[in-house]
Scaffold this active site. Sequence first.
Site, mmCIF file in Angstrom:
data_model
loop_
_atom_site.group_PDB
_atom_site.id
_atom_site.type_symbol
_atom_site.label_atom_id
_atom_site.label_comp_id
_atom_site.label_asym_id
_atom_site.label_seq_id
_atom_site.Cartn_x
_atom_site.Cartn_y
_atom_site.Cartn_z
ATOM 1 N N TYR A 91 90.815 45.188 -10.141
ATOM 2 C CA TYR A 91 91.156 45.529 -8.761
ATOM 3 C C TYR A 91 90.991 47.017 -8.495
ATOM 4 O O TYR A 91 90.590 47.410 -7.400
ATOM 5 C CB TYR A 91 92.571 45.033 -8.416
ATOM 6 C CG TYR A 91 92.553 43.568 -8.061
ATOM 7 C CD1 TYR A 91 92.849 42.598 -9.007
ATOM 8 C CD2 TYR A 91 92.178 43.161 -6.781
ATOM 9 C CE1 TYR A 91 92.785 41.257 -8.691
ATOM 10 C CE2 TYR A 91 92.106 41.809 -6.454
ATOM 11 C CZ TYR A 91 92.416 40.858 -7.417
ATOM 12 O OH TYR A 91 92.327 39.521 -7.109
ATOM 13 N N HIS B 187 93.970 36.217 3.211
ATOM 14 C CA HIS B 187 94.086 36.371 1.753
ATOM 15 C C HIS B 187 94.618 37.746 1.363
ATOM 16 O O HIS B 187 94.442 38.197 0.222
ATOM 17 C CB HIS B 187 92.739 36.079 1.091
ATOM 18 C CG HIS B 187 92.288 34.678 1.294
ATOM 19 N ND1 HIS B 187 90.982 34.266 1.117
ATOM 20 C CD2 HIS B 187 92.962 33.564 1.663
ATOM 21 C CE1 HIS B 187 90.888 32.971 1.376
ATOM 22 N NE2 HIS B 187 92.069 32.517 1.705
ATOM 23 N N ALA C 13 74.514 38.723 8.960
ATOM 24 C CA ALA C 13 75.457 38.979 10.063
ATOM 25 C C ALA C 13 75.198 40.326 10.723
ATOM 26 O O ALA C 13 75.320 40.463 11.942
ATOM 27 C CB ALA C 13 76.889 38.919 9.534
HETATM 28 C C1 BV8 Z 1 96.300 27.309 -1.997
HETATM 29 C C2 BV8 Z 1 91.821 37.032 -2.470
HETATM 30 C C3 BV8 Z 1 98.337 26.013 -2.149
HETATM 31 C C4 BV8 Z 1 91.801 37.512 -3.882
HETATM 32 C C5 BV8 Z 1 90.884 34.777 -2.436
HETATM 33 C C6 BV8 Z 1 91.563 21.539 -1.837
HETATM 34 C C7 BV8 Z 1 90.445 21.135 -2.480
HETATM 35 C C8 BV8 Z 1 89.992 21.872 -3.608
HETATM 36 C C9 BV8 Z 1 90.654 23.006 -4.062
HETATM 37 C C10 BV8 Z 1 91.742 23.400 -3.403
HETATM 38 C C11 BV8 Z 1 92.218 22.674 -2.319
HETATM 39 N N1 BV8 Z 1 93.312 23.288 -1.861
HETATM 40 C C12 BV8 Z 1 93.562 24.372 -2.654
HETATM 41 C C13 BV8 Z 1 92.609 24.452 -3.590
HETATM 42 C C14 BV8 Z 1 92.509 25.453 -4.596
HETATM 43 C C15 BV8 Z 1 91.819 26.739 -4.107
HETATM 44 C C16 BV8 Z 1 90.383 26.513 -3.714
HETATM 45 O O1 BV8 Z 1 90.048 26.341 -2.567
HETATM 46 N N2 BV8 Z 1 89.527 26.565 -4.738
HETATM 47 C C17 BV8 Z 1 88.073 26.481 -4.481
HETATM 48 C C18 BV8 Z 1 87.367 27.467 -5.416
HETATM 49 C C19 BV8 Z 1 87.609 25.081 -4.670
HETATM 50 N N3 BV8 Z 1 92.551 27.339 -2.999
HETATM 51 C C20 BV8 Z 1 93.627 28.079 -3.326
HETATM 52 O O2 BV8 Z 1 94.037 28.244 -4.461
HETATM 53 C C21 BV8 Z 1 94.363 28.722 -2.153
HETATM 54 N N4 BV8 Z 1 95.775 28.503 -2.274
HETATM 55 O O3 BV8 Z 1 95.639 26.395 -1.575
HETATM 56 O O4 BV8 Z 1 97.668 27.250 -2.262
HETATM 57 C C22 BV8 Z 1 97.779 25.150 -3.190
HETATM 58 C C23 BV8 Z 1 97.650 25.685 -4.459
HETATM 59 C C24 BV8 Z 1 97.105 24.856 -5.441
HETATM 60 C C25 BV8 Z 1 96.672 23.559 -5.164
HETATM 61 C C26 BV8 Z 1 96.860 23.054 -3.881
HETATM 62 C C27 BV8 Z 1 97.393 23.851 -2.880
HETATM 63 C C28 BV8 Z 1 94.191 30.268 -2.187
HETATM 64 C C29 BV8 Z 1 92.802 30.644 -1.916
HETATM 65 C C30 BV8 Z 1 92.698 32.173 -1.771
HETATM 66 C C31 BV8 Z 1 92.269 32.828 -3.066
HETATM 67 N N5 BV8 Z 1 92.024 34.252 -2.841
HETATM 68 N N6 BV8 Z 1 90.704 36.109 -2.222
HETATM 69 C C32 BV8 Z 1 90.673 38.471 -4.159
HETATM 70 O O5 BV8 Z 1 89.844 38.711 -3.254
HETATM 71 O O6 BV8 Z 1 90.668 38.997 -5.278
HETATM 72 S S1 BV8 Z 1 89.568 33.694 -2.131
HETATM 73 C C33 BV8 Z 1 88.153 34.689 -2.093
HETATM 74 O O7 BV8 Z 1 87.102 33.831 -2.414
HETATM 75 C C34 BV8 Z 1 87.796 35.279 -0.759
HETATM 76 O O8 BV8 Z 1 88.933 35.723 -0.047
HETATM 77 C C35 BV8 Z 1 87.121 34.095 -0.068
HETATM 78 O O9 BV8 Z 1 88.058 33.252 0.503
HETATM 79 C C36 BV8 Z 1 86.499 33.374 -1.233
HETATM 80 C C37 BV8 Z 1 85.049 33.688 -1.308
HETATM 81 O O10 BV8 Z 1 84.467 32.942 -0.306
HETATM 82 P P1 BV8 Z 1 83.528 33.665 0.805
HETATM 83 O O11 BV8 Z 1 84.294 34.749 1.466
HETATM 84 O O12 BV8 Z 1 82.979 32.590 1.597
HETATM 85 O O13 BV8 Z 1 82.420 34.404 -0.071
HETATM 86 P P2 BV8 Z 1 81.332 33.765 -1.042
HETATM 87 O O14 BV8 Z 1 80.942 34.843 -1.942
HETATM 88 O O15 BV8 Z 1 81.810 32.477 -1.591
HETATM 89 O O16 BV8 Z 1 80.115 33.410 -0.050
HETATM 90 C C38 BV8 Z 1 79.473 34.436 0.644
HETATM 91 C C39 BV8 Z 1 78.670 33.748 1.738
HETATM 92 O O17 BV8 Z 1 78.091 34.773 2.544
HETATM 93 C C40 BV8 Z 1 77.537 32.870 1.204
HETATM 94 O O18 BV8 Z 1 77.523 31.647 1.909
HETATM 95 C C41 BV8 Z 1 76.268 33.694 1.523
HETATM 96 O O19 BV8 Z 1 75.188 32.853 1.863
HETATM 97 C C42 BV8 Z 1 76.725 34.476 2.751
HETATM 98 N N7 BV8 Z 1 76.060 35.769 2.952
HETATM 99 C C43 BV8 Z 1 75.544 36.605 2.020
HETATM 100 N N8 BV8 Z 1 75.057 37.724 2.638
HETATM 101 C C44 BV8 Z 1 75.294 37.585 3.976
HETATM 102 C C45 BV8 Z 1 75.943 36.341 4.174
HETATM 103 N N9 BV8 Z 1 76.333 35.904 5.389
HETATM 104 C C46 BV8 Z 1 76.055 36.712 6.466
HETATM 105 N N10 BV8 Z 1 75.440 37.931 6.339
HETATM 106 C C47 BV8 Z 1 75.035 38.390 5.128
HETATM 107 N N11 BV8 Z 1 74.437 39.573 5.045
#
Ligand code: BV8
Length: 226
Positions: A49, A101, A215
């Site tokens: 971090y 987040h 974006a």
């Molecule tokens: C929770 C902070 C209660 C920390 C982050 C249901 C189903 C399956 C899994 C789950 C579910 N419910 C809960 C879960 C578990 C989990 C989850 O979703 N896991 C995923 C991996 C499957 N969720 C959680 O744990 C959440 N808590 O639900 O609590 C609970 C708990 C347990 C079980 C049930 C319920 C908490 C989630 C938050 C975690 N913290 N960040 C830190 O930053 O260090 S998440 C972090 O990752 C980010 O904040 C963001 O949310 C995520 C990354 O996603 P994106 O932002 O979309 O970025 P990514 O890199 O993935 O994609 C980038 C995109 O941009 C791409 O599409 C690319 O094409 C595009 N791009 C690239 N360049 C450009 C562009 N777009 C436009 N312009 C450009 N130039």
Amino acid sequence: MLTGAGISAESGVPTFRDAQTGLWAKYRAEELATPEAFLENPRLVWDWYVWRRQLTAQARPNPGHFALVELAKRVTDFTLVTQNVDGLHARAGSRDVIELHGNIELDVCFDEGTPVGAGEYRDDGSVPPRCARCGAYVRPGVVWFGESLPRRALDRAEAAVGSCELVLSIGTSSLVQPAAGLPLLAKRHGALLVEVNPNPTPLTPHADYVLSGPAGEVLPELVRAL
Ligand code: BV8
């Protein structure tokens, strides 16, 4: 508006999809951003971090961030919800950003969950630093995987998507819940769903319009077209 790491990519902030670099290349972000990883190796996660804080501190908002500031002036009821912890929306001038987040600049006591600010750190050279009140480690004020989102932020985001006419999902891979469900919630309430992303995501089939591009280029064009 829902934004993800993609809107900050053009500011030099790596997305979660981007492979980690340097020291961190051998770790997946989802592995390090958990309370378990912090308990297992507080120093490792803290240093990660610190590295990310340096990156976001050096970063500057890009035309994508500024376009959303402009858009907010042009529409009556505008809500900006972000998954990003980099604070770049606020630095661009966006007001009242819903940070689902958390924010990487903030420190929180690991045990008490309360903010830790200047003068509230134990002066014992510990890394991570310790809370002066209870001696527990201090952690970044972000939501880790497996942790619940801040209630008020999620309630406000759900209220906004439940009453909006248009939702833009910008720069997110739509994989992390519950954030990824918000645009679909809006669509279920009759909103028009527009995705801005150079790459397809699980949300793309549900979008009414897809603006396939960076974006930082697409959003200023959208504002100009208004
Ligand atoms: C929770 C902070 C209660 C920390 C982050 C249901 C189903 C399956 C899994 C789950 C579910 N419910 C809960 C879960 C578990 C989990 C989850 O979703 N896991 C995923 C991996 C499957 N969720 C959680 O744990 C959440 N808590 O639900 O609590 C609970 C708990 C347990 C079980 C049930 C319920 C908490 C989630 C938050 C975690 N913290 N960040 C830190 O930053 O260090 S998440 C972090 O990752 C980010 O904040 C963001 O949310 C995520 C990354 O996603 P994106 O932002 O979309 O970025 P990514 O890199 O993935 O994609 C980038 C995109 O941009 C791409 O599409 C690319 O094409 C595009 N791009 C690239 N360049 C450009 C562009 N777009 C436009 N312009 C450009 N130039």
